[in-house]
Design a protein around this motif. Sequence first.
Motif, PDB file in Angstrom:
ATOM      1  N   GLN A 120       2.658  14.178  -9.314  1.00  0.00           N
ATOM      2  CA  GLN A 120       3.646  15.266  -9.282  1.00  0.00           C
ATOM      3  C   GLN A 120       4.331  15.440 -10.638  1.00  0.00           C
ATOM      4  OE1 GLN A 120       4.193  17.330  -6.606  1.00  0.00           O
ATOM      5  NE2 GLN A 120       5.429  18.508  -8.046  1.00  0.00           N
ATOM      6  N   VAL A 121       4.689  14.348 -11.271  1.00  0.00           N
ATOM      7  CA  VAL A 121       5.356  14.427 -12.578  1.00  0.00           C
ATOM      8  C   VAL A 121       4.421  15.035 -13.611  1.00  0.00           C
ATOM      9  CG1 VAL A 121       6.215  13.005 -14.494  1.00  0.00           C
ATOM     10  CG2 VAL A 121       7.049  12.604 -12.189  1.00  0.00           C
ATOM     11  N   LEU A 122       3.156  14.635 -13.588  1.00  0.00           N
ATOM     12  CA  LEU A 122       2.203  15.207 -14.548  1.00  0.00           C
ATOM     13  C   LEU A 122       2.011  16.707 -14.320  1.00  0.00           C
ATOM     14  CD1 LEU A 122      -0.486  12.384 -14.753  1.00  0.00           C
ATOM     15  CD2 LEU A 122       1.171  13.056 -16.499  1.00  0.00           C
ATOM     16  N   GLY A 142       0.806  -1.221   0.000  1.00  0.00           N
ATOM     17  CA  GLY A 142       0.000   0.000   0.000  1.00  0.00           C
ATOM     18  C   GLY A 142       0.833   1.263   0.000  1.00  0.00           C
ATOM     19  N   SER A 143       1.919   1.266   0.764  1.00  0.00           N
ATOM     20  CA  SER A 143       2.760   2.470   0.823  1.00  0.00           C
ATOM     21  C   SER A 143       3.450   2.718  -0.516  1.00  0.00           C
ATOM     22  CB  SER A 143       3.790   2.336   1.934  1.00  0.00           C
ATOM     23  OG  SER A 143       4.655   1.246   1.691  1.00  0.00           O
ATOM     24  N   LEU A 144       3.889   1.647  -1.177  1.00  0.00           N
ATOM     25  CA  LEU A 144       4.516   1.824  -2.495  1.00  0.00           C
ATOM     26  C   LEU A 144       3.488   2.291  -3.530  1.00  0.00           C
ATOM     27  CD1 LEU A 144       7.015  -1.162  -2.879  1.00  0.00           C
ATOM     28  CD2 LEU A 144       7.542   1.260  -2.837  1.00  0.00           C
ATOM     29  N   ASP A 145       2.257   1.781  -3.434  1.00  0.00           N
ATOM     30  CA  ASP A 145       1.201   2.228  -4.349  1.00  0.00           C
ATOM     31  C   ASP A 145       0.906   3.718  -4.153  1.00  0.00           C
ATOM     32  OD1 ASP A 145       0.663   0.006  -5.894  1.00  0.00           O
ATOM     33  OD2 ASP A 145      -0.848  -0.784  -4.516  1.00  0.00           O
ATOM     34  N   LYS A 146       0.828   4.140  -2.890  1.00  0.00           N
ATOM     35  CA  LYS A 146       0.583   5.560  -2.604  1.00  0.00           C
ATOM     36  C   LYS A 146       1.721   6.421  -3.130  1.00  0.00           C
ATOM     37  CE  LYS A 146      -2.239   4.875   1.506  1.00  0.00           C
ATOM     38  NZ  LYS A 146      -2.301   4.979   2.972  1.00  0.00           N
ATOM     39  N   GLU A 147       2.944   5.948  -2.910  1.00  0.00           N
ATOM     40  CA  GLU A 147       4.115   6.682  -3.402  1.00  0.00           C
ATOM     41  C   GLU A 147       4.096   6.774  -4.924  1.00  0.00           C
ATOM     42  OE1 GLU A 147       7.825   8.698  -3.222  1.00  0.00           O
ATOM     43  OE2 GLU A 147       6.276   8.327  -1.738  1.00  0.00           O
ATOM     44  N   GLN A 148       3.722   5.693  -5.592  1.00  0.00           N
ATOM     45  CA  GLN A 148       3.650   5.688  -7.052  1.00  0.00           C
ATOM     46  C   GLN A 148       2.603   6.682  -7.551  1.00  0.00           C
ATOM     47  OE1 GLN A 148       1.826   2.290  -8.918  1.00  0.00           O
ATOM     48  NE2 GLN A 148       3.280   2.365 -10.623  1.00  0.00           N
ATOM     49  N   ARG A 149       1.426   6.685  -6.929  1.00  0.00           N
ATOM     50  CA  ARG A 149       0.379   7.631  -7.336  1.00  0.00           C
ATOM     51  C   ARG A 149       0.812   9.077  -7.093  1.00  0.00           C
ATOM     52  NH1 ARG A 149      -2.969   3.672  -5.075  1.00  0.00           N
ATOM     53  NH2 ARG A 149      -3.156   4.805  -3.123  1.00  0.00           N
ATOM     54  N   LEU A 175       9.964   7.743 -10.052  1.00  0.00           N
ATOM     55  CA  LEU A 175       8.807   6.948 -10.448  1.00  0.00           C
ATOM     56  C   LEU A 175       9.253   5.619 -11.056  1.00  0.00           C
ATOM     57  CD1 LEU A 175       5.729   6.795 -10.743  1.00  0.00           C
ATOM     58  CD2 LEU A 175       5.981   7.941 -12.958  1.00  0.00           C
ATOM     59  N   GLU A 176      10.286   5.648 -11.837  1.00  0.00           N
ATOM     60  CA  GLU A 176      10.809   4.416 -12.432  1.00  0.00           C
ATOM     61  C   GLU A 176      11.329   3.453 -11.359  1.00  0.00           C
ATOM     62  OE1 GLU A 176      14.174   3.647 -15.677  1.00  0.00           O
ATOM     63  OE2 GLU A 176      12.757   5.242 -16.223  1.00  0.00           O
ATOM     64  N   LYS A 177      12.015   3.997 -10.346  1.00  0.00           N
ATOM     65  CA  LYS A 177      12.502   3.154  -9.247  1.00  0.00           C
ATOM     66  C   LYS A 177      11.333   2.528  -8.486  1.00  0.00           C
ATOM     67  CE  LYS A 177      16.718   5.767  -8.369  1.00  0.00           C
ATOM     68  NZ  LYS A 177      17.381   6.690  -7.426  1.00  0.00           N
ATOM     69  N   THR A 178      10.307   3.325  -8.213  1.00  0.00           N
ATOM     70  CA  THR A 178       9.139   2.821  -7.497  1.00  0.00           C
ATOM     71  C   THR A 178       8.415   1.754  -8.320  1.00  0.00           C
ATOM     72  OG1 THR A 178       8.885   4.972  -6.424  1.00  0.00           O
ATOM     73  CG2 THR A 178       7.000   3.501  -6.345  1.00  0.00           C
ATOM     74  N   ASN A 179       8.286   2.000  -9.623  1.00  0.00           N
ATOM     75  CA  ASN A 179       7.662   1.014 -10.498  1.00  0.00           C
ATOM     76  C   ASN A 179       8.460  -0.287 -10.511  1.00  0.00           C
ATOM     77  OD1 ASN A 179       5.593   2.723 -11.197  1.00  0.00           O
ATOM     78  ND2 ASN A 179       6.542   3.389 -13.108  1.00  0.00           N
ATOM     79  N   ALA A 180       9.786  -0.186 -10.502  1.00  0.00           N
ATOM     80  CA  ALA A 180      10.623  -1.385 -10.489  1.00  0.00           C
ATOM     81  C   ALA A 180      10.452  -2.163  -9.188  1.00  0.00           C
ATOM     82  CB  ALA A 180      12.089  -1.007 -10.691  1.00  0.00           C
ATOM     83  N   LYS A 181      10.375  -1.444  -8.062  1.00  0.00           N
ATOM     84  CA  LYS A 181      10.154  -2.114  -6.774  1.00  0.00           C
ATOM     85  C   LYS A 181       8.812  -2.834  -6.757  1.00  0.00           C
ATOM     86  CE  LYS A 181      12.785   1.082  -3.865  1.00  0.00           C
ATOM     87  NZ  LYS A 181      12.656   2.101  -2.808  1.00  0.00           N
ATOM     88  N   LEU A 182       7.762  -2.145  -7.216  1.00  0.00           N
ATOM     89  CA  LEU A 182       6.432  -2.754  -7.258  1.00  0.00           C
ATOM     90  C   LEU A 182       6.407  -3.971  -8.178  1.00  0.00           C
ATOM     91  CD1 LEU A 182       3.966   0.262  -7.332  1.00  0.00           C
ATOM     92  CD2 LEU A 182       3.969  -1.613  -5.717  1.00  0.00           C
ATOM     93  N   SER A 183       7.022  -3.837  -9.318  1.00  0.00           N
ATOM     94  CA  SER A 183       7.057  -4.939 -10.275  1.00  0.00           C
ATOM     95  C   SER A 183       7.800  -6.145  -9.706  1.00  0.00           C
ATOM     96  CB  SER A 183       7.715  -4.471 -11.575  1.00  0.00           C
ATOM     97  OG  SER A 183       7.806  -5.524 -12.483  1.00  0.00           O
TER      98      SER A 183
END
Length: 155
Positions: A54-56, A42-49, A88-96
């Motif tokens: 922020q990037v957008l 959940g924390s990684l999902d929140k961080e990703q969102r 965002l790429e690092k977070t996506n890699a962790k989630l994946s």
Amino acid sequence: MADPNLAVLIFLLVLLTQVVAWIGKSVLQDVAAAAYGRVFLGSLDKEQRRLRKQVLEDKAELGRTSSQDQFAKWAKLRRKVDKGLADLEKTNAKLSAARSTFTSRFSTLIWLSTTGAQFALMWWYRAQPVFWLPEGWVPGPVGWFLRFPSAPRGG
């Protein structure tokens, strides 16, 4: 005589295997992965969102800024967007990676609880008959083949 607990155990194992086959391993895996993600990631999902939002926002502001007229502001925003994309790429890699690990472990669990349990059950009860046929119902070589490798005669 056949053990009634063995028959119940076989029934439950076949029932579990058929339920998994009926529902589908991929459906079970998706449901379990979603539940695992909500509870443990959940924390990684929140961080990703948060990072995606922020990037957008930063990209929209970068698009509104003139690179020629406001170069310092534009360069600062560009670095911020690049850093946000890297995070965002690092977070996506962790989630994946976490989802991939869960998927492989869940797949192993499904295999162990269905196919592996069948092999273990056959090995553990290899000498115990599930049911008995009266003597003489099955001719010699066929009866030997049916009770192969270690069931008693008639079993």
